[in-house]
Write an enzyme that holds these catalytic residues in place. Sequence first.
Site, PDB file in Angstrom:
ATOM      1  N   GLY A  13     -37.390  -9.479  79.250  1.00  0.00           N
ATOM      2  CA  GLY A  13     -38.162  -8.790  78.209  1.00  0.00           C
ATOM      3  C   GLY A  13     -37.886  -9.366  76.833  1.00  0.00           C
ATOM      4  O   GLY A  13     -37.619  -8.622  75.882  1.00  0.00           O
ATOM      5  N   SER A  15     -39.988 -11.037  74.938  1.00  0.00           N
ATOM      6  CA  SER A  15     -41.204 -11.335  74.181  1.00  0.00           C
ATOM      7  C   SER A  15     -41.282 -10.568  72.872  1.00  0.00           C
ATOM      8  O   SER A  15     -42.036 -10.934  71.976  1.00  0.00           O
ATOM      9  CB  SER A  15     -42.442 -11.007  75.031  1.00  0.00           C
ATOM     10  OG  SER A  15     -42.443  -9.633  75.362  1.00  0.00           O
ATOM     11  N   SER A  16     -40.523  -9.489  72.734  1.00  0.00           N
ATOM     12  CA  SER A  16     -40.605  -8.682  71.510  1.00  0.00           C
ATOM     13  C   SER A  16     -39.344  -7.851  71.339  1.00  0.00           C
ATOM     14  O   SER A  16     -38.475  -7.823  72.220  1.00  0.00           O
ATOM     15  CB  SER A  16     -41.834  -7.758  71.567  1.00  0.00           C
ATOM     16  OG  SER A  16     -41.693  -6.822  72.630  1.00  0.00           O
ATOM     17  N   GLY A  17     -39.267  -7.168  70.219  1.00  0.00           N
ATOM     18  CA  GLY A  17     -38.245  -6.142  69.973  1.00  0.00           C
ATOM     19  C   GLY A  17     -36.813  -6.601  70.187  1.00  0.00           C
ATOM     20  O   GLY A  17     -36.396  -7.685  69.743  1.00  0.00           O
ATOM     21  N   ILE A  18     -36.053  -5.772  70.887  1.00  0.00           N
ATOM     22  CA  ILE A  18     -34.619  -6.007  71.072  1.00  0.00           C
ATOM     23  C   ILE A  18     -34.375  -7.291  71.867  1.00  0.00           C
ATOM     24  O   ILE A  18     -33.453  -8.061  71.572  1.00  0.00           O
ATOM     25  CB  ILE A  18     -33.971  -4.778  71.774  1.00  0.00           C
ATOM     26  CG1 ILE A  18     -34.047  -3.552  70.861  1.00  0.00           C
ATOM     27  CG2 ILE A  18     -32.533  -5.066  72.178  1.00  0.00           C
ATOM     28  CD1 ILE A  18     -33.679  -2.229  71.526  1.00  0.00           C
ATOM     29  N   GLY A  19     -35.212  -7.534  72.889  1.00  0.00           N
ATOM     30  CA  GLY A  19     -35.026  -8.721  73.732  1.00  0.00           C
ATOM     31  C   GLY A  19     -35.205 -10.003  72.940  1.00  0.00           C
ATOM     32  O   GLY A  19     -34.407 -10.941  73.060  1.00  0.00           O
ATOM     33  N   SER A 133     -29.324   3.544  76.440  1.00  0.00           N
ATOM     34  CA  SER A 133     -29.872   4.267  75.294  1.00  0.00           C
ATOM     35  C   SER A 133     -28.915   5.407  75.008  1.00  0.00           C
ATOM     36  O   SER A 133     -28.170   5.843  75.895  1.00  0.00           O
ATOM     37  CB  SER A 133     -31.254   4.820  75.636  1.00  0.00           C
ATOM     38  OG  SER A 133     -31.638   5.796  74.691  1.00  0.00           O
ATOM     39  N   TYR A 146     -37.142   9.578  80.870  1.00  0.00           N
ATOM     40  CA  TYR A 146     -36.496   8.426  80.220  1.00  0.00           C
ATOM     41  C   TYR A 146     -34.985   8.657  80.160  1.00  0.00           C
ATOM     42  O   TYR A 146     -34.184   7.767  80.451  1.00  0.00           O
ATOM     43  CB  TYR A 146     -37.091   8.228  78.824  1.00  0.00           C
ATOM     44  CG  TYR A 146     -36.553   7.012  78.105  1.00  0.00           C
ATOM     45  CD1 TYR A 146     -36.979   5.736  78.461  1.00  0.00           C
ATOM     46  CD2 TYR A 146     -35.613   7.142  77.080  1.00  0.00           C
ATOM     47  CE1 TYR A 146     -36.478   4.604  77.794  1.00  0.00           C
ATOM     48  CE2 TYR A 146     -35.111   6.033  76.420  1.00  0.00           C
ATOM     49  CZ  TYR A 146     -35.555   4.763  76.780  1.00  0.00           C
ATOM     50  OH  TYR A 146     -35.051   3.661  76.124  1.00  0.00           O
TER      51      TYR A 146
HETATM   52  N1  LIG Z   1     -36.878   0.909  70.661  1.00  0.00           N
HETATM   53  C1  LIG Z   1     -36.020   1.899  70.836  1.00  0.00           C
HETATM   54  O1  LIG Z   1     -36.002   2.902  70.081  1.00  0.00           O
HETATM   55  C2  LIG Z   1     -35.005   1.811  71.970  1.00  0.00           C
HETATM   56  C3  LIG Z   1     -33.881   2.644  71.902  1.00  0.00           C
HETATM   57  C4  LIG Z   1     -32.943   2.588  72.921  1.00  0.00           C
HETATM   58  C5  LIG Z   1     -33.102   1.705  73.973  1.00  0.00           C
HETATM   59  N2  LIG Z   1     -34.202   0.908  74.026  1.00  0.00           N
HETATM   60  C6  LIG Z   1     -34.329  -0.001  75.175  1.00  0.00           C
HETATM   61  O2  LIG Z   1     -34.408  -1.326  74.706  1.00  0.00           O
HETATM   62  C7  LIG Z   1     -35.112  -2.135  75.656  1.00  0.00           C
HETATM   63  C8  LIG Z   1     -36.155  -2.977  74.940  1.00  0.00           C
HETATM   64  O3  LIG Z   1     -37.063  -2.135  74.286  1.00  0.00           O
HETATM   65  P1  LIG Z   1     -37.764  -2.509  72.900  1.00  0.00           P
HETATM   66  O4  LIG Z   1     -37.586  -1.351  72.001  1.00  0.00           O
HETATM   67  O5  LIG Z   1     -37.361  -3.855  72.436  1.00  0.00           O
HETATM   68  O6  LIG Z   1     -39.292  -2.485  73.355  1.00  0.00           O
HETATM   69  P2  LIG Z   1     -40.465  -3.604  73.428  1.00  0.00           P
HETATM   70  O7  LIG Z   1     -40.543  -4.344  72.138  1.00  0.00           O
HETATM   71  O8  LIG Z   1     -41.645  -2.871  73.936  1.00  0.00           O
HETATM   72  O9  LIG Z   1     -39.928  -4.632  74.522  1.00  0.00           O
HETATM   73  C9  LIG Z   1     -39.951  -4.355  75.890  1.00  0.00           C
HETATM   74  C10 LIG Z   1     -39.822  -5.660  76.658  1.00  0.00           C
HETATM   75  O10 LIG Z   1     -39.786  -5.331  78.052  1.00  0.00           O
HETATM   76  C11 LIG Z   1     -40.654  -6.208  78.728  1.00  0.00           C
HETATM   77  N3  LIG Z   1     -41.189  -5.579  79.942  1.00  0.00           N
HETATM   78  C12 LIG Z   1     -41.839  -4.402  80.066  1.00  0.00           C
HETATM   79  N4  LIG Z   1     -42.167  -4.186  81.358  1.00  0.00           N
HETATM   80  C13 LIG Z   1     -41.717  -5.251  82.058  1.00  0.00           C
HETATM   81  C14 LIG Z   1     -41.741  -5.619  83.417  1.00  0.00           C
HETATM   82  N5  LIG Z   1     -42.321  -4.870  84.376  1.00  0.00           N
HETATM   83  N6  LIG Z   1     -41.152  -6.798  83.795  1.00  0.00           N
HETATM   84  C15 LIG Z   1     -40.598  -7.585  82.876  1.00  0.00           C
HETATM   85  N7  LIG Z   1     -40.538  -7.306  81.548  1.00  0.00           N
HETATM   86  C16 LIG Z   1     -41.093  -6.137  81.156  1.00  0.00           C
HETATM   87  C17 LIG Z   1     -41.747  -6.563  77.744  1.00  0.00           C
HETATM   88  O11 LIG Z   1     -42.202  -7.863  78.068  1.00  0.00           O
HETATM   89  P3  LIG Z   1     -43.750  -8.272  78.346  1.00  0.00           P
HETATM   90  O12 LIG Z   1     -44.626  -7.124  77.931  1.00  0.00           O
HETATM   91  O13 LIG Z   1     -43.937  -9.485  77.503  1.00  0.00           O
HETATM   92  O14 LIG Z   1     -43.776  -8.563  79.795  1.00  0.00           O
HETATM   93  C18 LIG Z   1     -40.987  -6.587  76.424  1.00  0.00           C
HETATM   94  O15 LIG Z   1     -40.477  -7.883  76.169  1.00  0.00           O
HETATM   95  C19 LIG Z   1     -35.669  -1.172  76.707  1.00  0.00           C
HETATM   96  O16 LIG Z   1     -34.819  -1.194  77.849  1.00  0.00           O
HETATM   97  C20 LIG Z   1     -35.577   0.183  76.014  1.00  0.00           C
HETATM   98  O17 LIG Z   1     -35.440   1.229  76.953  1.00  0.00           O
HETATM   99  C21 LIG Z   1     -35.158   0.933  73.045  1.00  0.00           C
END
Ligand SMILES: NC(=O)c1ccc[n+]([C@@H]2O[C@H](COP(=O)([O-])OP(=O)(O)OC[C@H]3O[C@@H](n4cnc5c(N)ncnc54)[C@H](OP(=O)(O)O)[C@@H]3O)[C@@H](O)[C@H]2O)c1
Length: 271
Positions: A13, A15-19, A133, A146
Amino acid sequence: MNKAECGIALVTGASSGIGLATAQALRREGYRVFGTSRKPMPDTADGITMLICDVVDDASVQSVIDEVLGRAGRIDLLVNNAGLGLFGGAEESSVAQVQALFDVNLFGVIRVTNAVLPSMRRHGKGRIINIGSILGLIPAPYAAHYSAVKHAIEGYSESLDHEVRAFNIRVSVIEPAFVRTVFDQNGIKPDSLLNEYDRARADFDALLRDVMPKADLPDVVAGVIVKAATDARPRRRYTAGKTARQISILRRFAPAEIFDKSLRKQLRLPV
Ligand SMILES: NC(=O)c1ccc[n+]([C@@H]2O[C@H](COP(=O)([O-])OP(=O)(O)OC[C@H]3O[C@@H](n4cnc5c(N)ncnc54)[C@H](OP(=O)(O)O)[C@@H]3O)[C@@H](O)[C@H]2O)c1
């Protein structure tokens, strides 16, 4: 020579955000970084190799691991970051939706981990970092599923860490609070909305609108992931950001009744 130079990292993951922030931070630290997305993406200007992977698909997961091992020979660090959100009243989502959430956020982590572990065992070392989280520590209303899946990540990760320590592999969980990403737009929307939750939904949405602009940037989480990846003695869990740290301390030390009241107050629920 940088301590991480020549280390091979795989970030799901990315492509965006934390990853994405994590892949970039690891690259700056000296890792050779492979990132994944479900869609084809060009390699980044700063040298992150982007590969296709859908973590709900066994064959896709095996193929990406084979590709990284074929190109780099080993994987030293796996960051299981790919994940989705699902927020709303617990009874507003069908079981099928909850299964879809678990398929990405828990079984996706297990699929990728199972595919990577044999090569880490062969090389006699490895590090796995799972993105949990703060909702893996505190259950919260309108986040039941979640919260359930992130609690599962905590239990899975700590159990696995005990098992694989014998092979010089360590497993850590990162626990962020709110992070400014497109996470809320990318998540699953409840498929069985009920009028009875309209008011709570509006209040929750208003809370998110207030909180999100002040939330941590993904770089804060990425910095903690780099720390977990490079600590000589990695911890089983790392909070990421001030809010997560405060909540974690409160959860550990505040009496349950006081914690319950404080959580409801923060979430603007009647106490
Ligand atoms: N944002 C918050 O407030 C927050 C807080 C605590 C924890 N988190 C955790 O942090 C992690 C990343 O979240 P984010 O906030 O950075 O969100 P995000 O920007 O939406 O990133 C999510 C990433 O997951 C990938 N993804 C989604 N479904 C997938 C699948 N079936 N197979 C492979 N890749 C998949 C997406 O890649 P593609 O769409 O390019 O495939 C995207 O790169 C998650 O585990 C989330 O639970 C987030």
